[in-house]
Scaffold this active site. Structure first.
Site: not given
Ligand code: ASP
Length: 330
Positions: A12, A54, A85-86
């Site tokens: 993100t 991710s 973050t995922d």
């Molecule tokens: N879907 C995103 C990822 O994990 C979520 C994030 O980065 O907060 O790449």
């Protein structure tokens, strides 16, 4: 001035708005350009390894990350990895086993909102990550929303809030307040850094639900070398008239498959000895128990162990040997 390698992977933090939702597109240089204050903290070189959500991270990406750090280890004082973050907690755990006893900081960070948004956690997280990477904070860690979490203990516990990560069954290493690092735990490796470059991906996870049949476990154990069962509470296995989990596990462990019991409760871990439904499990079926380890850490640890040995005694010894504070119980 300290010299830091910034490794971009997407997520993100680096995402832009597209007609089909947020998608990573910014390079590490572009991210850095958005946070000019970092130039006052350290000298940075950039490396774009991937540009992915991710969700699409795999163990192959973890190995590529570890290999990149191994190749550049002597050239830098620390490493900052920007990451979605995922699955960041899985990557942090995997890097904790692939890179052991690092005296240099290896810091993962990301954001819940893209860096181009008016309200975003990207800038503060990046600044904090670089501050940590220039301090005496050895090893793999996640820096997020002012908290520093050791790589084996992180878990994404909020899907939207800026406080996305918790440190499970272990205190924060430090917190960041107004650009200052307040350290709760000081630790230093007692051995030289050691890199590994193999993982066994044939590891599955099964979350039990009430009334579950054994066929799913049977299938997972057929397909994998190890299955981690997320049981209820401190742990146990169901046995009702139509499902004999004990027999299913015994059948597969006799063929050399590995079963690890953990809990789907986020805090305080497992203790199979407590209840009748769990206490015979280890002696009768040869399963291992995760105790206070996170599922993310168990997945990565088992992949790391099974890439090295098929010998059960060795597996058991490595599994119960703490790495980077992943296990306190003994
Ligand atoms: N879907 C995103 C990822 O994990 C979520 C994030 O980065 O907060 O790449």
């Amino acid at each position: 001035m300290k010299h830091i390698l910034m490794i971009g992977t997407g997520g993100t933090i680096a995402s832009g708005v597209t007609a089909e939702g947020l998608a990573p597109e910014l390079t590490t240089e572009q991210l850095l350009h958005e946070v000019p204050g970092i130039a006052k903290i350290c000298r940075v070189d950039c490396r774009q390894l991937f540009t992915i959500d991710s969700t699409n991270m795999t163990p192959k990406h973890w190995i590529k990350l570890a290999n990149t750090i191994r190749e550049e280890y002597a050239n830098y004082d620390g490493f900052v990895i920007t990451h979605g973050t995922d699955t960041m907690a899985y990557t942090a755990a995997a890097l904790s086993y692939l890179i052991q006893n690092s005296e240099k900081p290896i810091v993962l960070t990301g954001a819940q909102k893209p860096i181009g948004f008016e309200t975003t956690d990207s800038r503060v997280n990046m600044t904090d990550a670089f501050l940590c990477a220039t301090r005496n904070m050895p090893g793999v860690q996640i820096v997020f929303n002012g908290k520093v979490i050791i790589g084996t203990r992180a878990c994404k516990t909020h899907s939207k809030s800026f406080q996305a990560f918790s440190s499970i069954n272990f205190p924060y290493l430090a917190v960041m307040q107004d650009g200052r690092l307040l350290r709760y735990i000081s630790h230093a490796p007692t051995e030289f850094v050691r890199f590994y470059d193999r993982l066994n991906e044939r590891v599955g996870v099964l979350k039990l639900i009430p009334g579950m049949q054994t066929d799913v476990l049977d299938y997972l154990l057929e397909k994998n070398d190890a299955v981690i069962i997320e049981s209820f509470g401190v742990g146990g296995l169901p046995s009702y008239d139509y499902a004999d989990f004990y027999a299913c596990i015994r059948r597969h462990t006799a063929k050399g498959k590995l079963v690890i019991m953990t809990t789907q409760v986020s805090n305080e871990g497992s203790d199979l000895a407590v209840y009748h439904v769990g206490h015979r499990l280890k002696s009768e079926t040869g399963v291992l128990e995760a105790y206070d380890m996170t599922t993310e850490a168990v997945v990565a640890k088992v992949m790391w162990i099974l890439a090295q040995t098929k010998d059960f005694d060795q597996i058991r010894r490595l599994f119960y040997t703490p790495v980077a504070f992943d296990l306190l119980y003994n």
